[in-house]
Design a protein around this motif. Sequence first.
Motif, mmCIF file in Angstrom:
data_model
loop_
_atom_site.group_PDB
_atom_site.id
_atom_site.type_symbol
_atom_site.label_atom_id
_atom_site.label_comp_id
_atom_site.label_asym_id
_atom_site.label_seq_id
_atom_site.Cartn_x
_atom_site.Cartn_y
_atom_site.Cartn_z
ATOM 1 N N GLU A 63 -4.633 -8.191 -6.333
ATOM 2 C CA GLU A 63 -5.446 -7.186 -5.624
ATOM 3 C C GLU A 63 -6.352 -7.862 -4.591
ATOM 4 O O GLU A 63 -6.451 -7.412 -3.448
ATOM 5 C CB GLU A 63 -6.296 -6.420 -6.635
ATOM 6 N N THR A 64 -6.970 -8.955 -4.986
ATOM 7 C CA THR A 64 -7.848 -9.699 -4.081
ATOM 8 C C THR A 64 -7.067 -10.231 -2.878
ATOM 9 O O THR A 64 -7.550 -10.173 -1.748
ATOM 10 C CB THR A 64 -8.544 -10.845 -4.837
ATOM 11 N N ALA A 65 -5.862 -10.725 -3.128
ATOM 12 C CA ALA A 65 -5.019 -11.218 -2.032
ATOM 13 C C ALA A 65 -4.648 -10.084 -1.078
ATOM 14 O O ALA A 65 -4.652 -10.269 0.146
ATOM 15 C CB ALA A 65 -3.760 -11.875 -2.590
ATOM 16 N N TYR A 66 -4.365 -8.907 -1.622
ATOM 17 C CA TYR A 66 -4.056 -7.741 -0.789
ATOM 18 C C TYR A 66 -5.247 -7.359 0.077
ATOM 19 O O TYR A 66 -5.110 -7.180 1.292
ATOM 20 C CB TYR A 66 -3.617 -6.587 -1.689
ATOM 21 N N LEU A 67 -6.423 -7.270 -0.528
ATOM 22 C CA LEU A 67 -7.617 -6.894 0.239
ATOM 23 C C LEU A 67 -7.966 -7.960 1.282
ATOM 24 O O LEU A 67 -8.401 -7.618 2.384
ATOM 25 C CB LEU A 67 -8.794 -6.632 -0.701
ATOM 26 N N ALA A 68 -7.756 -9.225 0.952
ATOM 27 C CA ALA A 68 -8.014 -10.293 1.922
ATOM 28 C C ALA A 68 -7.048 -10.196 3.104
ATOM 29 O O ALA A 68 -7.442 -10.394 4.262
ATOM 30 C CB ALA A 68 -7.889 -11.655 1.251
ATOM 31 N N ALA A 69 -5.785 -9.883 2.820
ATOM 32 C CA ALA A 69 -4.809 -9.723 3.902
ATOM 33 C C ALA A 69 -5.167 -8.529 4.775
ATOM 34 O O ALA A 69 -5.023 -8.584 6.001
ATOM 35 C CB ALA A 69 -3.403 -9.569 3.320
ATOM 36 N N LEU A 70 -5.636 -7.453 4.158
ATOM 37 C CA LEU A 70 -6.079 -6.296 4.945
ATOM 38 C C LEU A 70 -7.265 -6.657 5.831
ATOM 39 O O LEU A 70 -7.322 -6.267 6.992
ATOM 40 C CB LEU A 70 -6.467 -5.133 4.026
#
Length: 103
Positions: A63-70
């Motif tokens: 989830e953190t990786a997804y939000l960082a990519a966003l």
Amino acid sequence: MIRSLCLAGSLMLCLAGAAEAGEAGRHYASWRGCLDRNFALQAALTSPSLAADAALRICRETETAYLAALAASPMVDADEADQARPALVARARGWLLGRRASL
């Protein structure tokens, strides 16, 4: 709060389709896959509510990786991604519980 809910809904909708592209799309798919797998495992052992909580906890890294990519994308900035996180997680939890009810 309303803005966060709208943003979270938009983030999930814009990346949920088959036309996902780029790093954010890959991270979103990874997060959803992690949630799916872990919810299924946990639901065999406990209640759906506890299984959803466990899956969200286990998948926090993806989830953190997804939000960082966003946050790194032109779609949203880092502050918007941080503000949307609670609503995004709530929607994911609701999706897991709704999915379980329909099985």
